[in-house]
Motif scaffolding. Structure first.
Motif, PDB file in Angstrom:
ATOM      1  N   LYS A 218       0.818  -1.217   0.000  1.00 46.95           N
ATOM      2  CA  LYS A 218       0.000   0.000   0.000  1.00 46.95           C
ATOM      3  C   LYS A 218       0.848   1.262   0.000  1.00 46.95           C
ATOM      4  O   LYS A 218       0.493   2.270  -0.625  1.00 46.95           O
ATOM      5  CB  LYS A 218      -0.930  -0.007   1.208  1.00 46.95           C
ATOM      6  CG  LYS A 218      -2.037  -1.057   1.151  1.00 46.95           C
ATOM      7  CD  LYS A 218      -2.954  -0.940   2.359  1.00 46.95           C
ATOM      8  CE  LYS A 218      -4.085  -1.975   2.283  1.00 46.95           C
ATOM      9  NZ  LYS A 218      -4.992  -1.882   3.454  1.00 46.95           N
ATOM     10  N   ARG A 219       1.964   1.230   0.716  1.00 45.66           N
ATOM     11  CA  ARG A 219       2.795   2.422   0.823  1.00 45.66           C
ATOM     12  C   ARG A 219       3.354   2.828  -0.540  1.00 45.66           C
ATOM     13  O   ARG A 219       3.362   4.009  -0.893  1.00 45.66           O
ATOM     14  CB  ARG A 219       3.948   2.168   1.800  1.00 45.66           C
ATOM     15  CG  ARG A 219       4.872   3.368   2.002  1.00 45.66           C
ATOM     16  CD  ARG A 219       4.143   4.545   2.605  1.00 45.66           C
ATOM     17  NE  ARG A 219       4.996   5.726   2.676  1.00 45.66           N
ATOM     18  CZ  ARG A 219       4.570   6.931   3.065  1.00 45.66           C
ATOM     19  NH1 ARG A 219       3.304   7.087   3.418  1.00 45.66           N
ATOM     20  NH2 ARG A 219       5.396   7.945   3.104  1.00 45.66           N
ATOM     21  N   ILE A 220       3.821   1.859  -1.304  1.00 45.40           N
ATOM     22  CA  ILE A 220       4.365   2.155  -2.630  1.00 45.40           C
ATOM     23  C   ILE A 220       3.272   2.704  -3.542  1.00 45.40           C
ATOM     24  O   ILE A 220       3.483   3.665  -4.289  1.00 45.40           O
ATOM     25  CB  ILE A 220       4.987   0.891  -3.254  1.00 45.40           C
ATOM     26  CG1 ILE A 220       6.211   0.443  -2.452  1.00 45.40           C
ATOM     27  CG2 ILE A 220       5.380   1.151  -4.712  1.00 45.40           C
ATOM     28  CD1 ILE A 220       7.379   1.388  -2.523  1.00 45.40           C
ATOM     29  N   ARG A 221       2.095   2.100  -3.469  1.00 48.98           N
ATOM     30  CA  ARG A 221       0.982   2.572  -4.296  1.00 48.98           C
ATOM     31  C   ARG A 221       0.570   3.987  -3.900  1.00 48.98           C
ATOM     32  O   ARG A 221       0.280   4.831  -4.757  1.00 48.98           O
ATOM     33  CB  ARG A 221      -0.212   1.618  -4.166  1.00 48.98           C
ATOM     34  CG  ARG A 221       0.056   0.240  -4.747  1.00 48.98           C
ATOM     35  CD  ARG A 221      -1.152  -0.674  -4.594  1.00 48.98           C
ATOM     36  NE  ARG A 221      -0.832  -2.024  -5.017  1.00 48.98           N
ATOM     37  CZ  ARG A 221      -0.837  -2.434  -6.280  1.00 48.98           C
ATOM     38  NH1 ARG A 221      -1.157  -1.579  -7.247  1.00 48.98           N
ATOM     39  NH2 ARG A 221      -0.523  -3.678  -6.587  1.00 48.98           N
ATOM     40  N   LYS A 222       0.550   4.254  -2.606  1.00 52.14           N
ATOM     41  CA  LYS A 222       0.208   5.599  -2.131  1.00 52.14           C
ATOM     42  C   LYS A 222       1.243   6.611  -2.609  1.00 52.14           C
ATOM     43  O   LYS A 222       0.903   7.727  -3.014  1.00 52.14           O
ATOM     44  CB  LYS A 222       0.137   5.611  -0.602  1.00 52.14           C
ATOM     45  CG  LYS A 222      -0.159   6.983  -0.020  1.00 52.14           C
ATOM     46  CD  LYS A 222      -0.109   6.971   1.503  1.00 52.14           C
ATOM     47  CE  LYS A 222      -0.327   8.378   2.068  1.00 52.14           C
ATOM     48  NZ  LYS A 222      -0.214   8.409   3.544  1.00 52.14           N
ATOM     49  N   THR A 223       2.494   6.212  -2.575  1.00 49.93           N
ATOM     50  CA  THR A 223       3.569   7.101  -3.020  1.00 49.93           C
ATOM     51  C   THR A 223       3.423   7.430  -4.500  1.00 49.93           C
ATOM     52  O   THR A 223       3.553   8.598  -4.908  1.00 49.93           O
ATOM     53  CB  THR A 223       4.936   6.446  -2.758  1.00 49.93           C
ATOM     54  OG1 THR A 223       5.118   6.275  -1.345  1.00 49.93           O
ATOM     55  CG2 THR A 223       6.065   7.307  -3.302  1.00 49.93           C
ATOM     56  N   ALA A 224       3.156   6.411  -5.315  1.00 49.66           N
ATOM     57  CA  ALA A 224       2.994   6.636  -6.757  1.00 49.66           C
ATOM     58  C   ALA A 224       1.832   7.583  -7.028  1.00 49.66           C
ATOM     59  O   ALA A 224       1.936   8.495  -7.868  1.00 49.66           O
ATOM     60  CB  ALA A 224       2.770   5.302  -7.464  1.00 49.66           C
ATOM     61  N   LYS A 225       0.728   7.380  -6.317  1.00 52.69           N
ATOM     62  CA  LYS A 225      -0.450   8.218  -6.517  1.00 52.69           C
ATOM     63  C   LYS A 225      -0.193   9.657  -6.096  1.00 52.69           C
ATOM     64  O   LYS A 225      -0.550  10.604  -6.811  1.00 52.69           O
ATOM     65  CB  LYS A 225      -1.629   7.647  -5.730  1.00 52.69           C
ATOM     66  CG  LYS A 225      -2.926   8.414  -5.909  1.00 52.69           C
ATOM     67  CD  LYS A 225      -4.061   7.759  -5.128  1.00 52.69           C
ATOM     68  CE  LYS A 225      -5.367   8.541  -5.290  1.00 52.69           C
ATOM     69  NZ  LYS A 225      -6.486   7.899  -4.534  1.00 52.69           N
ATOM     70  N   ALA A 226       0.433   9.835  -4.925  1.00 46.80           N
ATOM     71  CA  ALA A 226       0.715  11.190  -4.438  1.00 46.80           C
ATOM     72  C   ALA A 226       1.689  11.915  -5.355  1.00 46.80           C
ATOM     73  O   ALA A 226       1.515  13.105  -5.654  1.00 46.80           O
ATOM     74  CB  ALA A 226       1.263  11.125  -3.015  1.00 46.80           C
TER      75      ALA A 226
END
Length: 291
Positions: A218-226
């Motif tokens: 989730k953290r990597i996905r959140k980073t990509a989105k942000a």
């Protein structure tokens, strides 16, 4: 499925090279979407070659990154005038007719049409050049496994997470270095650097997501989105800076001819407001991301 970071990276970069080639015919036909997509592929290649340079032999990617910058610049010259033109046309359409009845709209179109035409001619020449052919050949050679370093044999997900962490820290430093809002010109330039740092983070995080699949986290996905949201928001801010520069120039040119510069000034003020809104949105996204 790739078992090493090098295998994962080469596969992904190969996809971007294929995108570069795929959109070239549309670029030659002056299709806006093809120009945009080819530019994205060139930027993604250049960005990832910078982020993951330790996975290649020393200095292997430096010249290629420089040539990708040249290609991105040529594509940008063909693409950016149309973006600014659409932006200003939308503003003009929302203005009271009595305030835009002069020659401002015509002058803006003339200036940006000429810039777009020159930009497209430039990119046509670029794609038809030996320099472009050498770039494609160099990319193909670089993607051969024998150009990788020893570090490329490490596990892919762990290695890419480290790259994401490094790019996140790089973005945080760029944000921390922002001048206060009172130094508007310096801050505008620094926000552009923040945007470029966010772009590098986005491309790196998206690579990590592509490699990790459902296990990316989730953290990597959140980073990509942000990172993507920051890039988009500050892209609008930069478009406003470019638009305001043009409006100021056209306003100054209108004085000797006796043409009213009121419309340019009004559009400039509205662009200032839009830029401020974009910056406020960026700060909110950044706070949420870091919080």
């Amino acid at each position: 499925m790739a078992t090493t970071a090098g295998e994962a990276l080469l596969s992904y970069l190969g996809e971007q090279l294929a995108e570069l080639r795929r959109h070239a015919p549309g670029v030659r036909e002056n299709q806006a979407e093809s120009i945009h997509e080819m530019r994205v592929a060139a930027r993604r290649l250049r960005s990832l070659l910078a982020t993951t340079r330790k996975l290649f032999a020393a200095g292997a990617a430096e010249d290629i990154r420089s040539e990708l910058r040249w290609l991105s610049g040529a594509l940008g010259a063909a693409r950016d005038p149309g973006v600014v033109q659409a932006r200003l046309r939308e503003l003009l359409a929302s203005e009271p007719e009595e305030l835009t009845s002069g020659q401002a709209a015509q002058r803006i179109d003339e200036e940006l049409d000429a810039a777009a035409a020159a930009g497209h001619q430039g990119v046509i020449e670029a794609l038809g050049s030996e320099r472009y052919d050498r770039l494609l050949l160099s990319l193909g050679t670089l993607l051969a496994a024998d150009r990788l370093s020893q570090k490329a044999s490490r596990p892919p997900r762990r290695t890419l997470r480290k790259f994401v962490a490094g790019e996140t820290a790089r973005l945080a430093r760029a944000v921390a270095d922002l001048s206060p809002p009172s130094h508007a010109r310096a801050r505008d330039a620094e926000l552009h650097e923040v945007r470029k740092a966010a772009k590098r983070l986005r491309y790196c995080a998206e690579l990590a997501v592509a490699v990790g699949g459902r296990r990316a986290g989730k953290r990597i996905r959140k980073t990509a989105k942000a990172a993507r949201r920051i890039q988009t928001t500050l892209g609008l801010h930069h478009d406003s800076v470019v638009a305001r520069t043009l409006l100021a120039e056209l306003g100054l040119r209108s004085v000797p001819s006796g043409e009213s510069g009121f419309c340019y000034g009004r559009l400039h003020a509205r662009e200032e407001s839009l830029a401020a809104s974009s910056e406020t949105e960026f700060l909110k996204i950044w706070k949420d991301f870091r919080g």
